[in-house]
Design a protein around this motif. Sequence first.
Motif, PDB file in Angstrom:
ATOM      1  N   PRO A 278       0.860  -1.205  -0.089  1.00 48.47           N
ATOM      2  CA  PRO A 278      -0.118   0.036  -0.076  1.00 48.47           C
ATOM      3  C   PRO A 278       0.719   1.493  -0.158  1.00 48.47           C
ATOM      4  CG  PRO A 278      -0.887  -1.606   1.631  1.00 48.47           C
ATOM      5  CD  PRO A 278       0.635  -2.093   1.307  1.00 48.47           C
ATOM      6  N   ASP A 279       1.794   1.213   0.718  1.00 50.56           N
ATOM      7  CA  ASP A 279       2.872   2.377   0.765  1.00 50.56           C
ATOM      8  C   ASP A 279       3.555   2.834  -0.481  1.00 50.56           C
ATOM      9  OD1 ASP A 279       2.176   2.878   3.461  1.00 50.56           O
ATOM     10  OD2 ASP A 279       3.638   1.539   4.239  1.00 50.56           O
ATOM     11  N   ILE A 280       3.848   1.704  -1.019  1.00 52.28           N
ATOM     12  CA  ILE A 280       4.583   1.743  -2.534  1.00 52.28           C
ATOM     13  C   ILE A 280       3.472   2.304  -3.588  1.00 52.28           C
ATOM     14  CG2 ILE A 280       5.768   0.613  -4.520  1.00 52.28           C
ATOM     15  CD1 ILE A 280       7.545   1.071  -1.720  1.00 52.28           C
ATOM     16  N   ARG A 281       2.360   1.674  -3.270  1.00 45.54           N
ATOM     17  CA  ARG A 281       1.431   2.023  -4.442  1.00 45.54           C
ATOM     18  C   ARG A 281       0.818   3.652  -4.180  1.00 45.54           C
ATOM     19  NH1 ARG A 281      -1.362  -2.197  -6.736  1.00 45.54           N
ATOM     20  NH2 ARG A 281      -3.317  -1.086  -6.824  1.00 45.54           N
ATOM     21  N   TRP A 282       0.905   4.043  -2.870  1.00 41.45           N
ATOM     22  CA  TRP A 282       0.752   5.504  -2.732  1.00 41.45           C
ATOM     23  C   TRP A 282       1.474   6.495  -3.193  1.00 41.45           C
ATOM     24  CZ3 TRP A 282       2.879   9.720  -0.807  1.00 41.45           C
ATOM     25  CH2 TRP A 282       1.821  10.787  -0.072  1.00 41.45           C
ATOM     26  N   LYS A 283       2.857   6.021  -3.067  1.00 40.35           N
ATOM     27  CA  LYS A 283       3.995   6.780  -3.768  1.00 40.35           C
ATOM     28  C   LYS A 283       3.867   6.865  -5.271  1.00 40.35           C
ATOM     29  CE  LYS A 283       7.484   6.374  -0.145  1.00 40.35           C
ATOM     30  NZ  LYS A 283       6.601   5.912   0.838  1.00 40.35           N
ATOM     31  N   VAL A 284       3.566   5.603  -6.105  1.00 41.95           N
ATOM     32  CA  VAL A 284       3.393   5.744  -7.223  1.00 41.95           C
ATOM     33  C   VAL A 284       2.167   6.635  -7.912  1.00 41.95           C
ATOM     34  CG1 VAL A 284       2.838   3.939  -9.373  1.00 41.95           C
ATOM     35  CG2 VAL A 284       4.879   3.287  -7.881  1.00 41.95           C
ATOM     36  N   ALA A 285       1.188   6.265  -7.201  1.00 41.39           N
ATOM     37  CA  ALA A 285      -0.025   7.140  -7.430  1.00 41.39           C
ATOM     38  C   ALA A 285       0.279   8.700  -7.168  1.00 41.39           C
ATOM     39  CB  ALA A 285      -1.236   6.784  -6.588  1.00 41.39           C
ATOM     40  N   GLU A 286       1.136   8.992  -6.459  1.00 46.15           N
ATOM     41  CA  GLU A 286       1.355  10.453  -5.980  1.00 46.15           C
ATOM     42  C   GLU A 286       2.387  10.905  -7.191  1.00 46.15           C
ATOM     43  OE1 GLU A 286       1.567  14.111  -3.698  1.00 46.15           O
ATOM     44  OE2 GLU A 286       0.307  12.312  -3.664  1.00 46.15           O
ATOM     45  N   ALA A 287       3.138  10.230  -7.690  1.00 47.93           N
ATOM     46  CA  ALA A 287       3.812  10.688  -8.836  1.00 47.93           C
ATOM     47  C   ALA A 287       3.122  10.617 -10.043  1.00 47.93           C
ATOM     48  CB  ALA A 287       5.088   9.438  -8.966  1.00 47.93           C
TER      49      ALA A 287
END
Length: 386
Positions: A278-287
């Motif tokens: 979930p944390d990695i997915r949030w960062k990718v979505a933010e980018a």
Amino acid sequence: MTPEEVLPDALLERLRGRAADYDRKNAFFHEDLQDLAAAGYLKLFVPTSDGGLGLGLAAAAHCQRRLATAAPATALAVNMHLVWTGVAHVLQARGDTSLAFVLAEAGQGEVFAFGNSEAGNDSVLFDSRTVAVPLPGGGYSFTGTKIFTSLSPAWTRLGIFGKDPGARDGAGELVHGFITRETGGYRILDDWDTLGMRASQSNTTVLEGAEVPANRIFRKLPVGPNADPLIFAIFACFETLLAAVYTGLGERALTLGVDHAKRRTSFKNGGRSYAQDPDIRWKVAEAAMAMDNLYPQLAAVAADVDALTDHGPLWFPKLVGLKVNATETARRVVDLAIRVSGGSSYFRGSELERLYRDVLAGMFHPSDDESAHNTVANAWLGPLDN
């Protein structure tokens, strides 16, 4: 032609394959330049009647964005040639043919570079520390130091400007002209050893009485801000094409971050892909959301220049705002991609490590963050009270 036709995938992969070596050796991109010239890339703005591709700023920006996904330093340096040819195109579209010779000579294979930046000159185009001395016959002799002269090993035409301090009753006059590679009175220093954008070889150029004949002097302007079409054309092309390069850099960083997230696995979670974290997915979505905000801004500003849209006093805020948004967004996206990709991206030689160094150059290009915010604030709130 579409950007994909101008820069086919096979050409992009050749350029991408050389980028790391140029960076490691601090070497100029001679082979890239040859390939791009052969593809007609240096003639993006040149009319088809002169052997060019006849494209506008929107198409050129898209091409630069695509090129930067493969080789950001190459794209940044080529930008300087495209700025001058773009300026000539933008002026000509508005009925000003004073730089028609730039398009004609670019069509014949000449390579233009931008020699305006000066250390300590925060007035940028509105004043100069270079001295321009009038010569008999209408020419000028230029003495001063120009920094960040991209394409130093390859240019055949260098646009410069300086100040004639005695003109206009002592108020001074800014004189713009071009020297050629064969012109005497200049030296190129071998001083480009930087953190990033190394292949651009943006060496310092020292003008030591470089003479520009009258037929190569194309503008004389008062010191200070003014509404001459040349100023708009330079800002429009410089800021938009610069934004395109950093947009492409951010786009590539996002692609790499996604790829790394899919390939990395978690030992703690039994080999599960980090793409499920979930944390990695949030960062990718933010980018991804940051980049999605940038693409339409770049396209809209470039399209408005092509369409001769009249934004009046809001043009300069739009241009500097685009540049700052592009460079700052790219920097944020590279940072997120590195966080997603893990420790391997910290090692010398990884593509993200190179992009991390390259993207930092964005904060040094005009207009810088402080100047841009001042421009936008003045447009919306008026100038500060004296």
